[in-house]
Design an enzyme around this catalytic site. Structure first.
Site, short mmCIF file in Angstrom:
data_model
loop_
_atom_site.label_atom_id
_atom_site.label_comp_id
_atom_site.label_asym_id
_atom_site.label_seq_id
_atom_site.Cartn_x
_atom_site.Cartn_y
_atom_site.Cartn_z
N SER A 157 0.87 -1.18 0.00
CA SER A 157 0.00 0.00 0.00
C SER A 157 0.90 1.23 0.00
O SER A 157 2.13 1.11 0.04
CB SER A 157 -0.92 0.01 1.23
OG SER A 157 -0.23 0.49 2.38
N GLY A 178 -7.48 7.11 10.01
CA GLY A 178 -7.40 7.75 11.32
C GLY A 178 -8.48 8.77 11.58
O GLY A 178 -8.38 9.55 12.53
N ALA A 179 -9.54 8.77 10.75
CA ALA A 179 -10.60 9.77 10.88
C ALA A 179 -11.82 9.22 11.60
O ALA A 179 -12.84 9.91 11.69
CB ALA A 179 -11.00 10.29 9.50
N SER A 223 -13.81 4.20 9.88
CA SER A 223 -13.70 2.76 9.70
C SER A 223 -12.89 2.36 8.48
O SER A 223 -13.26 1.45 7.73
CB SER A 223 -15.10 2.12 9.63
OG SER A 223 -15.03 0.74 9.88
N SER A 224 -11.75 3.00 8.31
CA SER A 224 -10.85 2.60 7.23
C SER A 224 -10.35 1.18 7.44
O SER A 224 -10.09 0.45 6.47
CB SER A 224 -9.67 3.58 7.13
OG SER A 224 -8.94 3.63 8.35
N SER A 225 -10.20 0.76 8.70
CA SER A 225 -9.71 -0.59 8.98
C SER A 225 -10.73 -1.64 8.54
O SER A 225 -10.37 -2.65 7.92
CB SER A 225 -9.39 -0.75 10.46
OG SER A 225 -10.53 -0.50 11.26
N GLU A 247 -9.65 -8.20 13.56
CA GLU A 247 -9.43 -6.91 14.23
C GLU A 247 -9.19 -7.10 15.73
O GLU A 247 -8.30 -6.47 16.30
CB GLU A 247 -10.63 -6.00 13.99
CG GLU A 247 -10.42 -4.59 14.47
CD GLU A 247 -11.20 -3.57 13.67
OE1 GLU A 247 -11.70 -2.62 14.30
OE2 GLU A 247 -11.30 -3.69 12.44
N ASP A 272 -18.92 -2.03 12.32
CA ASP A 272 -18.22 -1.53 11.14
C ASP A 272 -18.18 -2.57 10.03
O ASP A 272 -18.37 -2.27 8.85
CB ASP A 272 -16.79 -1.11 11.50
CG ASP A 272 -16.76 0.04 12.49
OD1 ASP A 272 -17.81 0.68 12.69
OD2 ASP A 272 -15.69 0.29 13.06
N TYR A 311 -9.95 2.85 24.51
CA TYR A 311 -11.14 2.17 23.99
C TYR A 311 -11.36 0.87 24.76
O TYR A 311 -12.48 0.55 25.18
CB TYR A 311 -10.95 1.90 22.50
CG TYR A 311 -12.19 1.37 21.80
CD1 TYR A 311 -12.98 2.19 21.02
CD2 TYR A 311 -12.56 0.02 21.91
CE1 TYR A 311 -14.10 1.71 20.37
CE2 TYR A 311 -13.68 -0.48 21.27
CZ TYR A 311 -14.45 0.37 20.50
OH TYR A 311 -15.56 -0.12 19.86
#
Length: 389
Positions: free
Chosen positions: A71, A125-126, A129-131, A166, A178, A230
């Site tokens: 990536s 990082g926003a 839910s990019s992960s 995850e 997510d 978290y």
């Protein structure tokens, strides 16, 4: 980026990295959560919406247990048999963990491996839910490549594998909301995710017909779910449920909360119990067509997350307060908190004005300048893109 643009970019990265053609390109969306925050791991209800922004993976299957991941963030090579909690770390964990979890679940062969090139339009990082977008894009790719089911039940199994990746490999103690929206989202709809029984159901959400839009405010305050805070919130929710003698706080009521003697567990539990009720009320209003009327519920959700759950931050509070002062019907942080993004329900004609007010106040208060996304109809679920020729 359109699906065609994502496919072209991922294919180009694959060719550059591996000097060959991929078997195909797949994608999955990021998400915003309309309401129902920090309740998925408590058996609660959530209403996420898929973004138009997606992550794409160009993939070529291997049969030698090897993964080669590329990536813009770097590269990782290794054997799936060597994948373990915390190994690899960082972004490769979400990909390697998916193959590891799918093998464990019998969804792919024990020797399956892959070459993977990633391109993403989901801000990292926003809190969008990019992960999960990364996980679900690869999960649907592997399923297609090995012939695993991708119907409703099949996608449920893929979502469970992604949650396993995850939680157990990337060591991020999130719930399953997510992954559910990334794999089951529908354009023009929110998705009711019932984490109590694992079911999902599309909920019509025609913002444009009501003259509305959701303004997504990326505060650019770093959002991390693996730094312990978290996990501490999740642990406090589970401990509160145990103290009340219920399996999850989904089964608790306001009356039960007075039995919690310690103020911190009581406040954490109060957020969960009241947030689930806010989701129910939101569903009632959406069913009656009163989209504007959900605004106060969004704002009440933010207050609860800020005061009872303590997962907000100055950047998120500025985004919410500024949007409300500029005339938003409601606003709240979205995602895990401690940074990330907020959303504001605004009249479509006021999107730019509200964004400028948020930006101006951020600068006045010495905060990082936020970025903005506009959500109208919402995106679609994980899918194969334009086939590679």
């Amino acid at each position: 980026m359109s699906d065609a643009e994502l496919a072209a970019a991922a294919t180009a990265r694959f060719r550059e990295a591996f000097g060959a053609e991929p078997d195909g390109v797949w994608a999955a969306p990021g998400r915003v959560n309309l309401i129902g925050e920090h309740v998925d791991y408590a058996g609660g209800l959530s209403l996420p919406i898929a973004l138009m922004h997606s992550t794409a993976v160009a993939v070529r299957a291997r049969t030698d247990d090897r993964l080669r991941l590329r990536s813009h963030l770097g590269a990782w090579d290794g054997a799936v048999d060597e994948v373990a909690p915390g190994e690899p770390s960082g972004w490769p964990a979400y990909l390697a963990g998916v193959v590891w979890a799918m093998r464990r679940a019998g969804l792919c062969d024990s020797r399956f491996g892959a070459d993977v090139a990633v391109v993403s339009a989901v801000p990292v990082g926003a809190g969008l839910s990019s992960s999960a977008a990364l996980e679900c894009a690869l999960a649907i790719a592997v399923a297609d490549l090995v012939g695993a089911p991708t119907d409703e039940a099949g996608r449920g199994a893929l979502a469970a594998a992604c949650v396993g990746a995850e939680n157990e490999i990337a060591l991020a103690p999130t719930g399953g909301m997510d992954q559910a929206i990334a794999l089951c989202g529908k354009e023009g709809h929110a998705l009711l995710v019932d984490s109590g029984d694992g079911t999902v159901a599309p909920v019509p959400l025609d913002l444009a017909a009501s003259g509305l839009a959701v303004l997504v405010i990326d505060t650019r305050a770093p959002h991390r779910l693996v730094d312990g805070r978290y996990a501490e919130r999740r642990r406090s929710v589970e401990e509160a449920a145990a103290s009340l003698g219920v399996t999850t706080l989904r089964r608790a009521t306001d009356a039960d909360l007075v039995r919690l003697e310690d103020s911190v567990p009581r406040r954490r539990a109060r957020h969960v119990v009241t947030e689930i009720e806010r989701v129910r009320e939101t569903l009632r209003l959406l069913a009656s067509g009163d989209i504007c009327d959900i605004g106060p519920l969004l704002t009440a959700s933010h207050v609860s997350l800020r005061d009872d759950f303590e997962v907000s931050c100055p950047e998120l509070d500025n985004a919410v307060d500024s949007a409300l002062a500029a005339g938003a019907h409601g606003a709240r942080m979205t995602g895990g908190g401690f940074g990330g993004s907020a959303i504001a329900l605004v009249d479509d004609r006021d999107v730019d004005r509200v964004a400028m007010e948020v930006l101006s106040n951020a600068r006045t208060r010495g905060l990082v300048a936020p970025a903005f996304l506009r959500l109208g109809t919402g995106g679609v679920a994980a899918r194969r893109l334009v086939p590679v020729m």
